[in-house]
Motif scaffolding. Structure first.
Motif, PDB file in Angstrom:
ATOM      1  N   ALA A  48       0.837  -1.212   0.000  1.00 44.11           N
ATOM      2  CA  ALA A  48       0.000   0.000   0.000  1.00 44.11           C
ATOM      3  C   ALA A  48       0.868   1.257   0.000  1.00 44.11           C
ATOM      4  O   ALA A  48       0.529   2.259  -0.641  1.00 44.11           O
ATOM      5  N   ALA A  49       1.984   1.197   0.700  1.00 47.82           N
ATOM      6  CA  ALA A  49       2.891   2.345   0.706  1.00 47.82           C
ATOM      7  C   ALA A  49       3.421   2.617  -0.700  1.00 47.82           C
ATOM      8  O   ALA A  49       3.551   3.779  -1.108  1.00 47.82           O
ATOM      9  N   LEU A  50       3.704   1.563  -1.453  1.00 53.94           N
ATOM     10  CA  LEU A  50       4.271   1.732  -2.793  1.00 53.94           C
ATOM     11  C   LEU A  50       3.292   2.344  -3.789  1.00 53.94           C
ATOM     12  O   LEU A  50       3.709   3.054  -4.707  1.00 53.94           O
ATOM     13  N   VAL A  51       2.012   2.046  -3.645  1.00 54.83           N
ATOM     14  CA  VAL A  51       1.041   2.523  -4.643  1.00 54.83           C
ATOM     15  C   VAL A  51       0.103   3.610  -4.126  1.00 54.83           C
ATOM     16  O   VAL A  51      -0.524   4.288  -4.939  1.00 54.83           O
ATOM     17  N   ASP A  52      -0.001   3.773  -2.821  1.00 52.71           N
ATOM     18  CA  ASP A  52      -0.927   4.763  -2.270  1.00 52.71           C
ATOM     19  C   ASP A  52      -0.226   5.800  -1.389  1.00 52.71           C
ATOM     20  O   ASP A  52      -0.201   6.985  -1.718  1.00 52.71           O
ATOM     21  N   THR A  53       0.319   5.332  -0.281  1.00 55.78           N
ATOM     22  CA  THR A  53       0.834   6.234   0.753  1.00 55.78           C
ATOM     23  C   THR A  53       1.975   7.109   0.260  1.00 55.78           C
ATOM     24  O   THR A  53       1.941   8.337   0.422  1.00 55.78           O
TER      25      THR A  53
END
Length: 155
Positions: free
Chosen positions: A124-129
């Motif tokens: 999630a960090a790679l694509v959102d956060t």
């Protein structure tokens, strides 16, 4: 830079030449964040992914192409991308969509593959956060890169 931010997207079309690294340093010296597109396509990275570590330690963020992680660019490239993600050498996954009518922006399969490799929270960090932080001009604190063992080969 991206609209309203201090982040510049660079693509090293000729590899990690001395002039490229000078340009990266100059951009950083002006107070900009550098986001490096397509590091998986760089010959120096293919021969030694650890070449990304000094750049990451200097604050350069690496943006992997989603389609390369899911195998759309071949199994060999997919294995390299999986290695880059697993070793925390990537901070952003994005599509290479320049025109959605030509190349649709498919990010969900890459996020799912990243979650298989590093867990849902990190994916999630790679694509959102992280992308949201970049666009909000907020600080980005990626995990420390994990060097690959000597003898790694791009097969």
């Amino acid at each position: 830079p991206y609209a309203g931010t201090r982040t510049v997207l660079l693509e090293p079309t000729h590899g990690f030449t001395a002039s490229f690294e000078t340009v990266v340093f100059a951009i950083q010296a002006l107070g900009y964040q550098v986001l490096l597109a397509h590091p998986e396509r760089v010959a120096e990275v293919q021969s030694d992914p650890n070449r990304l570590i000094p750049l990451i330690e200097r604050g350069v963020l690496m943006q992997l192409t989603a389609e390369a992680l899911t195998g759309a660019q071949g199994g060999r490239m997919q294995r390299l991308c999986e290695t880059l993600v697993a070793h925390r050498l990537i901070q952003v996954i994005a599509t290479d969509t320049h025109r959605p009518d030509v190349r649709p922006p498919l990010l969900a399969p890459a996020r799912a593959r990243a979650a298989d490799l590093i867990g849902e929270h990190a994916a999630a960090a790679l694509v959102d956060t992280t992308p949201a932080a970049i666009l909000a001009t907020a600080p980005v604190q990626p995990p420390s890169p994990q060097p690959l063992a000597r003898g790694w080969r791009f097969r």
